[in-house]
Design an enzyme around this catalytic site. Structure first.
Site, PDB file in Angstrom:
ATOM      1  N   CYS A  48      -9.365 -42.089  27.669  1.00  0.00           N
ATOM      2  CA  CYS A  48     -10.693 -42.685  27.655  1.00  0.00           C
ATOM      3  C   CYS A  48     -10.833 -43.578  26.426  1.00  0.00           C
ATOM      4  O   CYS A  48      -9.940 -43.665  25.589  1.00  0.00           O
ATOM      5  CB  CYS A  48     -11.774 -41.605  27.649  1.00  0.00           C
TER       6      CYS A  48
ATOM      7  N   ASP B 130     -14.283 -71.615  38.348  1.00  0.00           N
ATOM      8  CA  ASP B 130     -13.304 -72.692  38.492  1.00  0.00           C
ATOM      9  C   ASP B 130     -13.739 -73.594  39.648  1.00  0.00           C
ATOM     10  O   ASP B 130     -14.398 -73.144  40.587  1.00  0.00           O
ATOM     11  CB  ASP B 130     -11.928 -72.076  38.775  1.00  0.00           C
TER      12      ASP B 130
ATOM     13  N   ASP C  13      -6.210 -69.970  35.466  1.00  0.00           N
ATOM     14  CA  ASP C  13      -7.434 -69.187  35.241  1.00  0.00           C
ATOM     15  C   ASP C  13      -7.155 -67.814  34.631  1.00  0.00           C
ATOM     16  O   ASP C  13      -8.094 -67.085  34.297  1.00  0.00           O
ATOM     17  CB  ASP C  13      -8.182 -68.984  36.569  1.00  0.00           C
TER      18      ASP C  13
ATOM     19  N   CYS D  86     -10.462 -41.928  23.053  1.00  0.00           N
ATOM     20  CA  CYS D  86      -9.058 -41.694  22.689  1.00  0.00           C
ATOM     21  C   CYS D  86      -8.497 -42.914  21.952  1.00  0.00           C
ATOM     22  O   CYS D  86      -7.805 -42.787  20.943  1.00  0.00           O
ATOM     23  CB  CYS D  86      -8.216 -41.431  23.937  1.00  0.00           C
TER      24      CYS D  86
ATOM     25  N   ASP E 291      -8.857 -68.872  40.839  1.00  0.00           N
ATOM     26  CA  ASP E 291      -7.844 -68.635  41.869  1.00  0.00           C
ATOM     27  C   ASP E 291      -6.433 -69.007  41.433  1.00  0.00           C
ATOM     28  O   ASP E 291      -5.486 -68.764  42.174  1.00  0.00           O
ATOM     29  CB  ASP E 291      -8.187 -69.446  43.128  1.00  0.00           C
TER      30      ASP E 291
END
Length: 735
Positions: free
Chosen positions: A16, A421, A627, A19, A623
């Site tokens: 987590c 984008d 990006d 941690c 896409d």
């Protein structure tokens, strides 16, 4: 000042956000360590320290904190794969053993042998397949800390111990005139559910490293270089600056450099995101990972290894993934207060009854302390988030939205800034012919087949769009060409059997060839350019026969989707590698005021980081490979399903089929899921708020009422059932 070095090491045992904080704290307190930053998404830590710092001391510091720092060289992918397979196996077996325990508790609750069977089946679920919860809880306790693992260990441990006691010593309760009940199913179910949630999270993390591996795969392993007058094939890591590298058609460009001879069209979509290849010739720059399409050329290497554009992209993706502050799970925060509070109340209850409990003080002290522990047993709290998340992910899948991790689902409803984008996201991502304007006296029945035949032979990236348009109209190739030549970087020319020459190219080529262009065609060309269309002219020496407009069309419904997002208070920023003029035209059509063209991958990531420093929760929608940096940097990353594999791997959410209309649904599912989690937490705690004081015996002085531990157990079970049923409600709600 002594020399400093920076190294990245894998860390095992983190479950987590707290941690990750403990590991950072342990390392930053070590002498010689300048800065340590944990990448929780990648289970690693980057340590900047003085060169003479002993690695073993760092490992020991992390070990003392309860985790494992791997300082020896080893195959990290293999290690991660083995860890995931182990977690997968443990989760499956936990489910296999839990199912009969659950069935026995539901349908054979009064069958005494069923209690012994459940006891036997529960042992491996808790102490073999769920052992890590107890180990991590013990490590936390050693340092005076509690987290979600502490919560799971407490709830399942108490349920198991009380059930074991009631299985083998039921007479303890019977002598008091009370029934004996067991709660093995509560203990096993929560271990299984939490394990499934952990597994999904681990799978999402493994995608992170897979995406980086695919980015690295864009660079070829071997290249051809000219050395001492001969061509040699060498490993990519042996290429040196100033080496002359040979690049053939279809090759990935291996290093950054400059073309010294030859020319070709080069696909640089990984840099610009634009689908149309660029014509490259002598003195032009080319970059690692871009793809040479049809010509051959020689280039001089300028940047190699870690200095290349692609290597820097990979490094920035790693940094972006690690720099995002991990979302501190609500359950971790609650656990830090709830667990010690419950233990404190139980001890206080026991002490109070021992002091003022009268003749039966030992019995009442024991029974009431147990009742407090049972009713407070936070099984429902442990189920609150994972059950809602699992149902939310399932609802996403039903709507063609692939949600990879809980963090993105929990954060999406907070998004107030979106970077989007242009090419392939709000537009179709491929050029199509939108207009063909023929001259008044053009014989299209003759010229269309000739145009088709010429473009079928052309290597120009836009030729395919014209070919597709003509074929869609039923045109067939003329098969009348006598010759065909490419005018490098300008266009093509061809000659038919009658000796008539035809040219296809830009308006600039027409002017260069002194081919007349009537005013009405010039006016139309100007209008099309204002609509961000690329112009192609088809001509013979007598004049321009046709003007062709080509454009990457905006997706159907894109404007209404973006209008809805803006109406909900979200700021939208459109970024594109395309020209500023083209980007401005598309932005105007979409009603966007924040936009920028001609950007590089790092510019999108920089914008995301800047918005985050302003306190905004940022989503990135893209896409392409260009990006990935911004996707890694954003708080919520969304990829289009028809985009590049790398972008899909980096993103936390994928819109299958690239339908932008799914964007609003993704945010709606996040709203529903978070609302469900909050309702679950209410149900998880309402019983405790009411039940704990009653279990402690506050009503005894008033009316002599003491809560039977069995009723306390029933309340605990009912709260868990309430949570599960409430989570299932999400599935039936409309979005």
């Amino acid at each position: 000042m002594s020399k400093t070095i920076k190294n990245t090491f894998p860390v095992e045992g983190m479950s987590c956000a707290s941690c990750a904080n403990h590991v950072e704290k342990a390392l930053n307190n070590q002498e010689g360590v300048i800065h340590a930053a944990v990448n929780f998404a990648d289970n690693s830590v980057t340590i900047e320290c003085e060169a003479d710092v002993n690695k073993e001391s760092l490992r020991d510091a992390v070990s003392e904190a309860g985790y494992t720092l791997l300082i020896e060289d080893e195959d990290e992918e293999e290690r991660k794969g083995e860890a995931y397979q182990k977690k997968l196996k443990n989760t499956i077996w936990a489910g296999v053993f839990t199912l009969p325990v659950f069935a026995l508790s539901m349908f054979f609750m009064d069958w005494k042998p069923g209690e012994y069977i459940s006891f036997v089946l529960s042992i491996p679920v808790l102490f073999v397949f769920g052992k890590h919860f107890f180990v991590n809880a013990f490590k936390q306790a050693k340092h005076g800390q509690v987290n979600m693992d502490s919560l799971v260990a407490m709830s399942t441990g108490i349920a198991f111990l009380i059930s074991t006691f009631n299985t083998f010593y039921p007479q303890f309760w019977m002598e008091q005139g009370l029934m004996s009940h067991v709660y093995f199913e509560a203990a096993t179910v929560i271990i299984t559910f939490i394990s499934i949630g952990d597994l999904l999270e681990e799978r999402a993390k493994s995608k992170t490293s897979a995406s980086l591996k695919k980015l690295i795969g864009l660079q070829p392993k071997e290249v051809q270089v000219e050395r001492w007058g001969e061509v040699q094939t060498i490993s990519i890591d042996k290429v040196a600056v100033h080496d002359v590298v040979l690049v053939k058609p279809g090759d990935k460009i291996p290093v950054d450099g400059e073309i010294i001879s030859g020319d070709s069209y080069v696909d640089e979509s990984m840099i610009t995101g634009e689908p149309v290849a660029e014509f490259k010739q002598k003195d032009d720059q080319v970059f690692t990972g871009s793809i040479n399409q049809n010509g051959s050329f020689k280039m001089k290497a300028a940047k190699v290894g870690k200095d290349t554009f692609l290597a820097q992209v990979i490094e920035r993706v790693k940094e972006a993934q690690g720099s995002k502050a991990p979302v501190q799970k609500l359950a971790d925060k609650i656990a830090s207060v709830f667990v010690p509070t419950v233990f404190g109340i139980a001890l206080l209850t026991f002490g109070a009854w021992m002091l003022w409990g009268g003749e039966d003080k030992v019995f009442h002290a024991t029974m009431n302390a147990i009742a407090v522990m049972v009713i407070a047993c936070p099984c429902a709290l442990g189920l609150a988030t994972p059950t809602a998340i699992m149902v939310g992910m399932g609802k996403g899948a039903e709507n063609n939205i692939l949600i990879k991790n809980a963090e993105s689902l929990e954060l999406a409803h907070k998004v107030n800034a979106i970077i989007i984008d242009k090419t392939g996201t709000v537009t179709e991502g491929k050029p199509v012919v939108t207009d063909i304007l023929w001259s008044k006296d053009a014989k299209t029945e003759v010229l269309n087949p000739i145009l088709l035949e010429i473009e079928e032979k052309s290597e120009h990236p836009l030729a395919h769009a014209i070919v597709q348009r003509l074929k869609d109209e039923g045109i067939k190739s003329s098969d009348e060409l006598k010759s065909f030549d490419t005018l490098k970087g300008k266009g093509v020319k061809a000659k038919d059997e009658e000796g008539v020459e035809y040219f296809i190219g830009s308006i600039a080529l027409m002017k260069e060839l002194a081919i007349p262009l009537p005013q009405h065609q010039l006016d139309e060309a100007e209008n099309w350019q204002g609509e961000a269309k690329t112009l192609v002219a088809f001509a013979n020496k007598a004049g321009v026969l046709a003007l062709i407009g080509i454009r990457d069309e905006i997706k159907e419904g894109a404007k209404s989707v973006l209008d809805d997002l803006k109406a909900s208070g979200i700021d939208i920023y459109m970024m594109s590698g395309d020209s500023q003029a083209t980007t401005a035209v598309v932005a105007k059509e979409l009603g966007l005021t924040h936009f920028k063209g001609g950007v590089l991958p790092q510019d999108k990531a920089a914008l995301a980081k800047d918005l985050q420093t302003q306190g905004k929760t940022v989503a990135m929608i893209g896409d392409g490979i260009n990006d990935t940096e911004a996707l890694a940097q954003a708080d919520v990353s969304i990829a289009m399903g028809q985009g590049s594999d790398v972008a899909i791997d980096v993103a936390q959410i994928t819109l299958i089929g690239s339908d932008l209309k799914l964007l609003n649904k993704a945010f709606a599912i996040s709203h529903l899921t978070v609302k469900g989690i909050r309702q679950n937490l209410f149900w998880a705690f309402i019983y405790n708020l009411i039940g704990i004081p009653i279990a402690a015996g506050v009503l005894y002085p008033i009316n002599g009422f003491l809560l039977d531990p069995m009723l306390a157990g029933a309340a605990m079970a009912f709260s868990s059932i309430s949570v599960v049923l409430n989570s299932l409600r999400i599935k039936g709600q409309k979005i």
